[in-house]
Design a protein around this motif. Sequence first.
Motif, PDB file in Angstrom:
ATOM      1  N   ASN A  27       0.691  -1.225   0.064  1.00  0.00           N
ATOM      2  CA  ASN A  27      -0.018   0.034  -0.119  1.00  0.00           C
ATOM      3  C   ASN A  27       0.900   1.216  -0.052  1.00  0.00           C
ATOM      4  O   ASN A  27       1.963   1.146   0.118  1.00  0.00           O
ATOM      5  N   LEU A  28       0.163   2.582   0.087  1.00  0.00           N
ATOM      6  CA  LEU A  28       1.012   3.821  -0.238  1.00  0.00           C
ATOM      7  C   LEU A  28       2.010   3.681   1.246  1.00  0.00           C
ATOM      8  O   LEU A  28       3.164   4.434   1.036  1.00  0.00           O
ATOM      9  N   VAL A  29       1.564   3.600   2.358  1.00  0.00           N
ATOM     10  CA  VAL A  29       2.649   3.697   3.549  1.00  0.00           C
ATOM     11  C   VAL A  29       3.801   2.779   3.365  1.00  0.00           C
ATOM     12  O   VAL A  29       5.034   3.248   3.432  1.00  0.00           O
ATOM     13  N   VAL A  46       8.111   4.693  12.042  1.00  0.00           N
ATOM     14  CA  VAL A  46       6.846   4.754  11.104  1.00  0.00           C
ATOM     15  C   VAL A  46       5.662   5.212  11.944  1.00  0.00           C
ATOM     16  O   VAL A  46       5.399   4.420  12.817  1.00  0.00           O
ATOM     17  N   ALA A  47       4.966   6.365  12.127  1.00  0.00           N
ATOM     18  CA  ALA A  47       3.890   7.040  12.643  1.00  0.00           C
ATOM     19  C   ALA A  47       2.718   7.020  11.618  1.00  0.00           C
ATOM     20  O   ALA A  47       2.821   7.846  10.710  1.00  0.00           O
ATOM     21  N   ALA A  48       2.001   6.052  11.614  1.00  0.00           N
ATOM     22  CA  ALA A  48       0.625   6.099  10.727  1.00  0.00           C
ATOM     23  C   ALA A  48      -0.320   5.383  11.381  1.00  0.00           C
ATOM     24  O   ALA A  48      -0.401   4.941  12.627  1.00  0.00           O
ATOM     25  N   PRO A  49      -1.695   5.824  10.997  1.00  0.00           N
ATOM     26  CA  PRO A  49      -2.865   5.299  11.855  1.00  0.00           C
ATOM     27  C   PRO A  49      -2.951   3.914  11.915  1.00  0.00           C
ATOM     28  O   PRO A  49      -2.448   3.046  11.029  1.00  0.00           O
ATOM     29  N   THR A  50      -3.909   3.258  12.478  1.00  0.00           N
ATOM     30  CA  THR A  50      -4.050   1.873  12.785  1.00  0.00           C
ATOM     31  C   THR A  50      -4.632   1.354  11.611  1.00  0.00           C
ATOM     32  O   THR A  50      -5.452   1.985  10.753  1.00  0.00           O
ATOM     33  N   GLY A  51      -4.135   0.392  11.019  1.00  0.00           N
ATOM     34  CA  GLY A  51      -4.553  -0.203   9.770  1.00  0.00           C
ATOM     35  C   GLY A  51      -3.928   0.404   8.384  1.00  0.00           C
ATOM     36  O   GLY A  51      -4.216   0.084   7.327  1.00  0.00           O
ATOM     37  N   ALA A  52      -2.714   1.092   8.541  1.00  0.00           N
ATOM     38  CA  ALA A  52      -2.043   1.694   7.650  1.00  0.00           C
ATOM     39  C   ALA A  52      -1.255   1.019   6.976  1.00  0.00           C
ATOM     40  O   ALA A  52      -0.739   1.211   6.012  1.00  0.00           O
ATOM     41  N   GLY A  53      -0.822  -0.091   7.621  1.00  0.00           N
ATOM     42  CA  GLY A  53       0.218  -1.099   6.913  1.00  0.00           C
ATOM     43  C   GLY A  53       1.452  -1.140   7.706  1.00  0.00           C
ATOM     44  O   GLY A  53       2.591  -1.540   6.933  1.00  0.00           O
TER      45      GLY A  53
END
Length: 198
Positions: A27-29, A46-53
């Motif tokens: 995916n994009l992340v 890596v700081a990304a929302p839950t479910g972002a990969g």
Amino acid sequence: PFPQRPRRRRRRATPPLRAAFPFRYFNLVQSDTFDAAFGSDAPLVVAAPTGAGKTGVLELALCRLVLRGPATAKALYLAPSRALVSERVSDWRARFGAAGVAVAELTGEGDPAAAAAAADRARSARLIVATPEKIDAVLRGRGARGATSFVGDLGLILIDEVHLLSDGTRGATLEAVVARLKTIGAQVGRERERGERG
């Protein structure tokens, strides 16, 4: 209304460990962090929302270790709960086991014999999965010589939910574990170096 970055080309999963990834494209992340996770030894947050990969990103780093690191190199994955540890172990044994990546789960052993067995599992595995509290107990129970020798083989440390550092009760344990891993790793490295010269 908001400026957006141009989208990067989506990356395909790498062939040698392709079967470990149950999707056709990252995916994009994962695509944005591909070069940092799979193509570099530099530290990565890596700081990304839950479910972002984010799990896929750490799996890319694991693939880099398996494909490019020394055969003795190990990875340590720290998860905040026993349930997440069990979930990751089950998933990774199924997905990475075929590629020869042995996965060891370290949980809840309280007596010295069980702690020694846990250290044996850690020494024989390529990927060690545990809670910070369990690794803390293993690292503190250094009575048996070589019980923490796996620390010198760590080539990758993956911390899930690192924001727990700010947690009033669990953050101190996580911080202590990271500091202890660095200290013991340096000590083991010096001992090995002396032994090679010796």
